[in-house]
Design a protein around this motif. Structure first.
Motif, PDB file in Angstrom:
ATOM      1  N   VAL A  53     -62.353 -16.230  -3.252  1.00 35.29           N
ATOM      2  CA  VAL A  53     -63.265 -17.539  -3.054  1.00 35.29           C
ATOM      3  C   VAL A  53     -62.213 -18.036  -2.789  1.00 35.29           C
ATOM      4  O   VAL A  53     -61.128 -18.246  -3.903  1.00 35.29           O
ATOM      5  CB  VAL A  53     -63.490 -17.887  -4.450  1.00 35.29           C
ATOM      6  N   VAL A  54     -61.857 -20.013  -2.285  1.00 30.18           N
ATOM      7  CA  VAL A  54     -61.017 -20.542  -2.320  1.00 30.18           C
ATOM      8  C   VAL A  54     -61.564 -22.157  -2.699  1.00 30.18           C
ATOM      9  O   VAL A  54     -62.400 -22.173  -2.440  1.00 30.18           O
ATOM     10  CB  VAL A  54     -60.236 -20.880  -1.121  1.00 30.18           C
ATOM     11  N   ASP A  64     -61.863 -30.283  -2.390  1.00 27.02           N
ATOM     12  CA  ASP A  64     -62.445 -31.217  -0.933  1.00 27.02           C
ATOM     13  C   ASP A  64     -61.196 -29.752  -0.010  1.00 27.02           C
ATOM     14  O   ASP A  64     -60.102 -29.681   0.690  1.00 27.02           O
ATOM     15  CB  ASP A  64     -61.109 -32.493  -0.445  1.00 27.02           C
ATOM     16  N   SER A  65     -62.539 -29.124   0.639  1.00 26.37           N
ATOM     17  CA  SER A  65     -61.830 -27.870   1.120  1.00 26.37           C
ATOM     18  C   SER A  65     -62.201 -27.790   2.324  1.00 26.37           C
ATOM     19  O   SER A  65     -61.301 -27.526   3.842  1.00 26.37           O
ATOM     20  CB  SER A  65     -63.303 -26.694   0.766  1.00 26.37           C
ATOM     21  N   THR A  66     -62.267 -29.309   2.847  1.00 29.42           N
ATOM     22  CA  THR A  66     -62.020 -29.497   4.675  1.00 29.42           C
ATOM     23  C   THR A  66     -60.372 -29.706   4.964  1.00 29.42           C
ATOM     24  O   THR A  66     -60.234 -29.511   5.494  1.00 29.42           O
ATOM     25  CB  THR A  66     -62.878 -31.126   4.438  1.00 29.42           C
ATOM     26  N   VAL A  67     -60.009 -30.224   3.272  1.00 29.60           N
ATOM     27  CA  VAL A  67     -58.103 -30.188   3.308  1.00 29.60           C
ATOM     28  C   VAL A  67     -57.777 -28.737   4.711  1.00 29.60           C
ATOM     29  O   VAL A  67     -57.352 -28.299   5.134  1.00 29.60           O
ATOM     30  CB  VAL A  67     -57.561 -30.255   2.301  1.00 29.60           C
ATOM     31  N   LEU A  68     -58.428 -27.652   3.796  1.00 28.66           N
ATOM     32  CA  LEU A  68     -58.548 -26.649   5.078  1.00 28.66           C
ATOM     33  C   LEU A  68     -59.116 -25.778   6.129  1.00 28.66           C
ATOM     34  O   LEU A  68     -59.082 -24.641   6.200  1.00 28.66           O
ATOM     35  CB  LEU A  68     -58.419 -25.442   3.485  1.00 28.66           C
ATOM     36  N   THR A 107     -64.634 -27.230  -6.579  1.00 22.97           N
ATOM     37  CA  THR A 107     -65.553 -26.292  -6.560  1.00 22.97           C
ATOM     38  C   THR A 107     -65.175 -25.291  -5.385  1.00 22.97           C
ATOM     39  O   THR A 107     -64.270 -26.332  -4.957  1.00 22.97           O
ATOM     40  CB  THR A 107     -67.429 -26.529  -5.681  1.00 22.97           C
ATOM     41  N   GLY A 108     -65.632 -24.318  -4.715  1.00 14.84           N
ATOM     42  CA  GLY A 108     -65.117 -24.306  -3.742  1.00 14.84           C
ATOM     43  C   GLY A 108     -65.620 -23.290  -2.976  1.00 14.84           C
ATOM     44  O   GLY A 108     -66.987 -23.182  -3.140  1.00 14.84           O
ATOM     45  N   HIS A 109     -65.039 -22.435  -2.475  1.00 12.77           N
ATOM     46  CA  HIS A 109     -65.925 -21.558  -0.592  1.00 12.77           C
ATOM     47  C   HIS A 109     -65.632 -20.527  -0.852  1.00 12.77           C
ATOM     48  O   HIS A 109     -64.726 -20.166  -1.115  1.00 12.77           O
ATOM     49  CB  HIS A 109     -65.000 -22.146   0.573  1.00 12.77           C
ATOM     50  N   ILE A 110     -67.038 -19.395  -1.036  1.00 15.55           N
ATOM     51  CA  ILE A 110     -66.261 -17.649  -0.671  1.00 15.55           C
ATOM     52  C   ILE A 110     -66.158 -17.473   0.778  1.00 15.55           C
ATOM     53  O   ILE A 110     -66.113 -17.591   1.820  1.00 15.55           O
ATOM     54  CB  ILE A 110     -67.677 -17.127  -0.882  1.00 15.55           C
ATOM     55  N   VAL A 111     -64.272 -16.652   0.934  1.00 14.52           N
ATOM     56  CA  VAL A 111     -63.760 -16.803   3.045  1.00 14.52           C
ATOM     57  C   VAL A 111     -64.082 -15.348   2.774  1.00 14.52           C
ATOM     58  O   VAL A 111     -64.051 -14.096   4.009  1.00 14.52           O
ATOM     59  CB  VAL A 111     -62.149 -17.424   2.474  1.00 14.52           C
ATOM     60  N   LEU A 124     -55.860 -19.641   6.996  1.00 14.24           N
ATOM     61  CA  LEU A 124     -56.101 -21.161   7.180  1.00 14.24           C
ATOM     62  C   LEU A 124     -55.132 -21.634   7.214  1.00 14.24           C
ATOM     63  O   LEU A 124     -54.170 -21.839   6.167  1.00 14.24           O
ATOM     64  CB  LEU A 124     -56.666 -21.589   5.925  1.00 14.24           C
ATOM     65  N   THR A 125     -54.799 -22.782   7.460  1.00 15.85           N
ATOM     66  CA  THR A 125     -53.994 -24.310   7.399  1.00 15.85           C
ATOM     67  C   THR A 125     -53.919 -24.964   6.929  1.00 15.85           C
ATOM     68  O   THR A 125     -55.171 -26.216   7.350  1.00 15.85           O
ATOM     69  CB  THR A 125     -53.703 -23.840   9.222  1.00 15.85           C
ATOM     70  N   ALA A 126     -53.210 -25.873   6.371  1.00 15.56           N
ATOM     71  CA  ALA A 126     -53.603 -27.280   5.157  1.00 15.56           C
ATOM     72  C   ALA A 126     -53.176 -28.527   6.247  1.00 15.56           C
ATOM     73  O   ALA A 126     -52.129 -28.384   6.278  1.00 15.56           O
ATOM     74  CB  ALA A 126     -52.162 -27.501   3.944  1.00 15.56           C
ATOM     75  N   ARG A 127     -53.996 -29.257   6.138  1.00 14.92           N
ATOM     76  CA  ARG A 127     -53.569 -30.382   6.992  1.00 14.92           C
ATOM     77  C   ARG A 127     -53.024 -31.758   6.089  1.00 14.92           C
ATOM     78  O   ARG A 127     -52.274 -32.825   6.699  1.00 14.92           O
ATOM     79  CB  ARG A 127     -55.208 -31.450   6.898  1.00 14.92           C
ATOM     80  N   ARG A 128     -53.253 -31.533   4.138  1.00 13.95           N
ATOM     81  CA  ARG A 128     -52.255 -32.542   4.031  1.00 13.95           C
ATOM     82  C   ARG A 128     -51.754 -31.116   2.654  1.00 13.95           C
ATOM     83  O   ARG A 128     -52.432 -30.584   2.603  1.00 13.95           O
ATOM     84  CB  ARG A 128     -52.537 -33.634   3.821  1.00 13.95           C
ATOM     85  N   GLU A 129     -50.450 -32.071   1.931  1.00 12.84           N
ATOM     86  CA  GLU A 129     -50.289 -31.343   0.742  1.00 12.84           C
ATOM     87  C   GLU A 129     -51.933 -31.187  -0.096  1.00 12.84           C
ATOM     88  O   GLU A 129     -53.088 -32.015  -0.332  1.00 12.84           O
ATOM     89  CB  GLU A 129     -49.524 -32.639  -0.147  1.00 12.84           C
ATOM     90  N   VAL A 130     -52.081 -29.867  -0.452  1.00 15.14           N
ATOM     91  CA  VAL A 130     -53.168 -29.208  -1.539  1.00 15.14           C
ATOM     92  C   VAL A 130     -52.903 -28.454  -2.307  1.00 15.14           C
ATOM     93  O   VAL A 130     -51.620 -27.692  -2.116  1.00 15.14           O
ATOM     94  CB  VAL A 130     -54.299 -28.764   0.049  1.00 15.14           C
ATOM     95  N   LEU A 131     -53.652 -28.114  -4.006  1.00 16.60           N
ATOM     96  CA  LEU A 131     -53.152 -26.941  -4.946  1.00 16.60           C
ATOM     97  C   LEU A 131     -54.231 -26.418  -3.856  1.00 16.60           C
ATOM     98  O   LEU A 131     -55.685 -26.744  -4.623  1.00 16.60           O
ATOM     99  CB  LEU A 131     -53.424 -27.529  -6.516  1.00 16.60           C
ATOM    100  N   VAL A 132     -53.948 -25.130  -3.739  1.00 19.17           N
ATOM    101  CA  VAL A 132     -55.217 -24.127  -4.053  1.00 19.17           C
ATOM    102  C   VAL A 132     -55.269 -23.100  -4.564  1.00 19.17           C
ATOM    103  O   VAL A 132     -54.158 -22.287  -5.007  1.00 19.17           O
ATOM    104  CB  VAL A 132     -54.826 -23.692  -2.112  1.00 19.17           C
ATOM    105  N   VAL A 133     -56.361 -22.284  -5.299  1.00 19.53           N
ATOM    106  CA  VAL A 133     -56.895 -21.452  -5.898  1.00 19.53           C
ATOM    107  C   VAL A 133     -57.363 -20.847  -5.541  1.00 19.53           C
ATOM    108  O   VAL A 133     -58.544 -20.964  -4.918  1.00 19.53           O
ATOM    109  CB  VAL A 133     -57.353 -22.206  -6.613  1.00 19.53           C
ATOM    110  N   VAL A 134     -56.856 -19.187  -5.571  1.00 12.80           N
ATOM    111  CA  VAL A 134     -57.456 -18.203  -4.624  1.00 12.80           C
ATOM    112  C   VAL A 134     -58.018 -17.421  -6.354  1.00 12.80           C
ATOM    113  O   VAL A 134     -57.445 -17.133  -6.837  1.00 12.80           O
ATOM    114  CB  VAL A 134     -57.114 -17.234  -3.775  1.00 12.80           C
TER     115      VAL A 134
END
Length: 772
Positions: A53-54, A64-68, A107-111, A124-134
């Motif tokens: 999950v991301v 904002d999962s659209t960042v990825l 909230t996040g997405h099951i990848v 996945l590629t970041a469109r701008r700076e982001v903190l990602v929790v996996v």
């Protein structure tokens, strides 16, 4: 650093082989990664069937999962994931709190949904700076279940110009100090505080000095002394555990090593000095000793032409010709050493300036220092890696450790876990006799466990192990070897059959699971090999009274054998205390040559299991057993140990376990080589009875006259046989029982110890005790 101080010649560009950036999300756990615009991540499930999950949190603290590039409605909540308390949860919660982010709002997405094969990944590629929790979610695995949550690996590829961030702080730092490449910095540390020395980009040496601050105020300099430290610790450099302190010349400890993710350092030589570079033809080169002189001058510390320093990450050694050698450091980006100040200190840390040899991978880079308050608490550990390319994992405590730690402080690192060597007030001899005469209990949780499932599970094992798996019944256990194509051993293992297509492999090497997984993929088999070591901890209860003790505390249902009915190399699904007690698997197996059992449970139930066994066992004379006593027992019983009695250069016949090579029709890895070796053996395993009491150990050579004909693989003093015994590998021309040989000490020639080849096992060769 002024580039004009550096010589022309060696390339100033970073080598293309700089280590990759990888984060391992442990099964059931979470991890956080900071990405910049254009940074890419690959989320890979190496074992198969594990969901991932991301959660993406932008610079404003919003999910904002659209960042990825992830679209659609969210299907997971971060608060629920963190509430499971898996590995990394506390660190992620700290990172969120530092940014003012409430987990309930994320909230996040099951990848990865969990129905996929091994090595499945998503990019996945970041469109701008982001903190990602996996997250790699999953709950506790029942001992007779095979649904262990497993690791997810996240590989990060940074966009050009984006810097790799430092690893997250271990706690809130009191000091966050960057030491630029080829420079040094000095700082004060209070007694009890922690000092973390971080290699920012990897392969960078860092000299470290520490002085007693109170003594400095009195005009006396007492700093770290390598010679004193090596003498008192009995090692080239201290590491986490018992032998962990650095001393000054007064033999007073100044710092204690708490964590070390590298385990390869230097205390042999001086910090680099002007003379070193002058003698190499580079006058005026920046150097650590002059840098130290400059930053320590304000503290009244006298200058030196060359500073005797502790050089972390410096890869030096003394070779067999007595020459001091070096190579590129083993450290990787983010590797660190964590120390505790044992008194008020003045410290200095450098980033080594050396760019004319491999000392820093040819390119000096930054070092970072963090200081944490002494009120913080950090586990002790060194790094364990499955192989050279694997990510490190700090030494773990088994679920039985809290109970054992009340009985001893003598723990050593064993394959990534802390295990006791012996127990306070008892000692190895008393522990040994308890196992021989009454009962003993030991922690064997570091054994690696792998759940092998799927329609082709039996076929996978039939092609990879030396035993005939088609003959293994449900409820049965078998001892086997695994070999390479050339016949050399990978590992030995016991295999449990839980169901027609369900197996559990218990072995010593974590690599064994990866090798099985690779073979399944290579052959296109529908089989999964998933790690369950963290879900299945185990103690062994061994000795003549073990059956009687366990009969009081273990309950089995009507379809399972009772403890009194359990036969050798069989197992039962059981409960602790009664039908509603914690779930267990109990096997009649062991590593002592005595009647005995192993109890397998989930870590959450380990305390209850140990307490029940201990309460039933102590009135009958049970004692705890450490590694020192276990070594006596297993050598007497002729039981082999990886790295001592076998390796990838020895086959099962040479290791004395030829009985584990079945004559089965199907081909398996190494079969052709094993049949060839069996037909024309060159070496064999023998027992030795040794004259006198001079210490003999692993690696000592065996001689017939001037010729070396073999080597001691394991040796011990046998209490019951009242003398020294050993296992040894010897040329078949000299392996007959009764042959007199000599064990060479010193250079092999100046001192010889007589020995006679005897049958092994030395003790109870018919295994009547274990079969009782």
């Amino acid at each position: 650093m002024d580039a004009s101080l550096l010589p022309p010649g060696p390339s100033r560009s970073a080598p293309a082989t700089r280590p990759r950036e990888c984060v391992v999300v442990r099964g059931g756990g979470v991890a956080a990664i900071v990405l910049g615009a254009g940074d890419a991540i690959a989320i890979r499930d190496g074992e198969g069937l594990q969901p991932a999950v991301v959660f993406a949190i932008d610079g404003e603290g919003r999910a904002d999962s659209t960042v990825l590039g992830l679209e659609g409605p969210a299907d997971a909540g971060l608060a629920e994931v963190l509430a499971l308390g898996g590995e990394g949860s506390a660190q992620v919660a700290h990172a969120l709190a530092a940014r003012g982010i409430a987990p309930a709002a994320v909230t996040g997405h099951i990848v990865l949904a969990g129905g996929h094969s091994a090595q499945t990944q998503v990019a996945l590629t970041a469109r701008r700076e982001v903190l990602v929790v996996v997250a790699a979610p999953g709950g506790p695995m029942a001992p007779d279940g095979q649904d262990a949550p497993t690791d997810i690996e996240v590989t990060v590829t940074r966009a050009p110009g984006n810097e790799r961030p430092l690893p997250a702080p271990l706690a809130e730092p009191k000091l966050d100090l960057r030491v630029p490449a080829a420079e040094a910095r000095a700082f004060r540390v209070k007694a009890g505080d922690y000092i973390q020395i971080i290699d920012v980009d990897g392969r960078q040496c860092s000299d470290f000095l520490a002085f007693d601050a109170a003594a400095l105020e009195q005009g006396a300099e007492f700093g770290l002394d390598a010679t004193t430290t090596r003498t008192l610790m009995g090692a080239a450099y201290p590491g986490p555990g018992l032998h962990s302190k650095y001393y000054d010349e007064r033999q007073i400890p100044l710092v204690e090593v708490i964590r070390d993710t590298v385990g390869r350092h230097d205390t042999f030589a001086l910090a680099c000095s002007a003379k070193y570079y002058e003698d190499m033809g580079y006058p005026g080169h920046a150097n650590c000793s002059d840098n130290f002189n400059a930053v320590l001058a304000p503290y009244g510390i006298r200058t030196r032409a060359g500073w005797p320093a502790i050089n972390f990450f410096y890869n030096t050694a003394v070779d067999h010709t007595n020459a001091l050698t070096m190579d590129e450091p083993w450290s990787r980006p983010g590797d660190y050493v964590l120390m505790k100040a044992l008194t008020d200190l003045v410290c200095a840390t450098s980033s080594c300036a050396d760019d004319i040899d491999p000392a820093n991978g040819w390119v000096p880079t930054d070092i970072h220092v963090r200081v944490y308050d002494g009120a913080e608490s950090f586990s002790k550990g060194t790094a364990f890696r499955m192989n050279a390319a694997a990510e490190p994992r700090l030494t773990r405590e088994s679920a039985f450790h809290p109970r054992l730690a009340q009985m001893t402080r003598s723990f050593v690192e064993y394959r990534g876990f802390w295990l006791p060597t012996c127990f306070t007030g008892e000692g190895p001899i008393a522990e040994y006799w308890a196992c021989r005469e009454t009962a003993a209990v030991m922690d064997l949780s570091p054994l690696r466990k792998f759940e092998v499932t799927g329609p082709d599970a039996e076929l996978l094992l039939q092609r990879t192990v030396t035993r005939d798996m088609r003959k293994l019944a449900v409820g049965q256990v078998v001892y086997t070897a695994l070999t390479y194509d050339h016949g050399g051993m990978i590992d030995d293992a016991t295999i449990f059959r839980l169901a027609p297509a369900n197996f559990r492999v218990v072995c010593g090497e974590e690599f064994t699971g990866a090798w099985l997984r690779d073979k399944a993929r290579e052959w296109g088999l529908n089989a999964f090999v998933r790690s369950s070591t963290d879900q299945l901890h185990n103690i062994a209860v061994q000795g003549p009274l073990s059956r009687e003790i366990l009969a009081e505390v273990i309950w089995t249902g009507p379809t399972q054998p009772a403890i009194a009915e359990l036969k050798w190399f069989r197992f039962a699904v059981a409960r602790l205390g009664g039908p509603m007690g914690p779930a267990l698997v109990v096997s009649r197996t062991g590593y002592t040559g005595e009647l005995g059992y192993e109890i397998w449970c989930h870590p959450k139930d380990a305390g209850a299991v140990f307490d029940a066994v201990w309460a039933a066992g102590v009135p009958k004379g049970m004692k705890p057993l450490g590694l020192a006593a276990l070594d006596m027992l297993r050598i007497e019983a002729g039981l082999v140990f990886a790295g001592y009695d076998f390796c990838d250069q020895t086959d099962p016949f040479e290791a004395g376990i030829g009985f584990a090579v079945a004559e089965k029709e199907e081909d398996f890895v190494g079969k052709a080589a094993l049949m060839r070796r069996k037909a024309s053996p060159a070496r064999k395993m023998v027992g030795l009875r040794i004259e006198g009491n001079d210490a003999v150990g692993h690696g000592d050579p065996l001689y017939m006259g001037r010729a070396q004909v073999g080597v001691v693989t394991s040796a011990t003093h046998s209490p019951i046989l009242k003398g020294q015994i050993a296992l040894a590998r010897i040329d078949v021309a000299h392996g007959a029982t009764g042959t007199q040989v000599e064990i060479g000490k010193l250079d092999g020639l100046k001192k010889r110890i007589g020995a006679e080849i005897v049958p092994f096992p030395h003790f109870d060769p018919q295994k009547t005790r274990v079969r009782a």
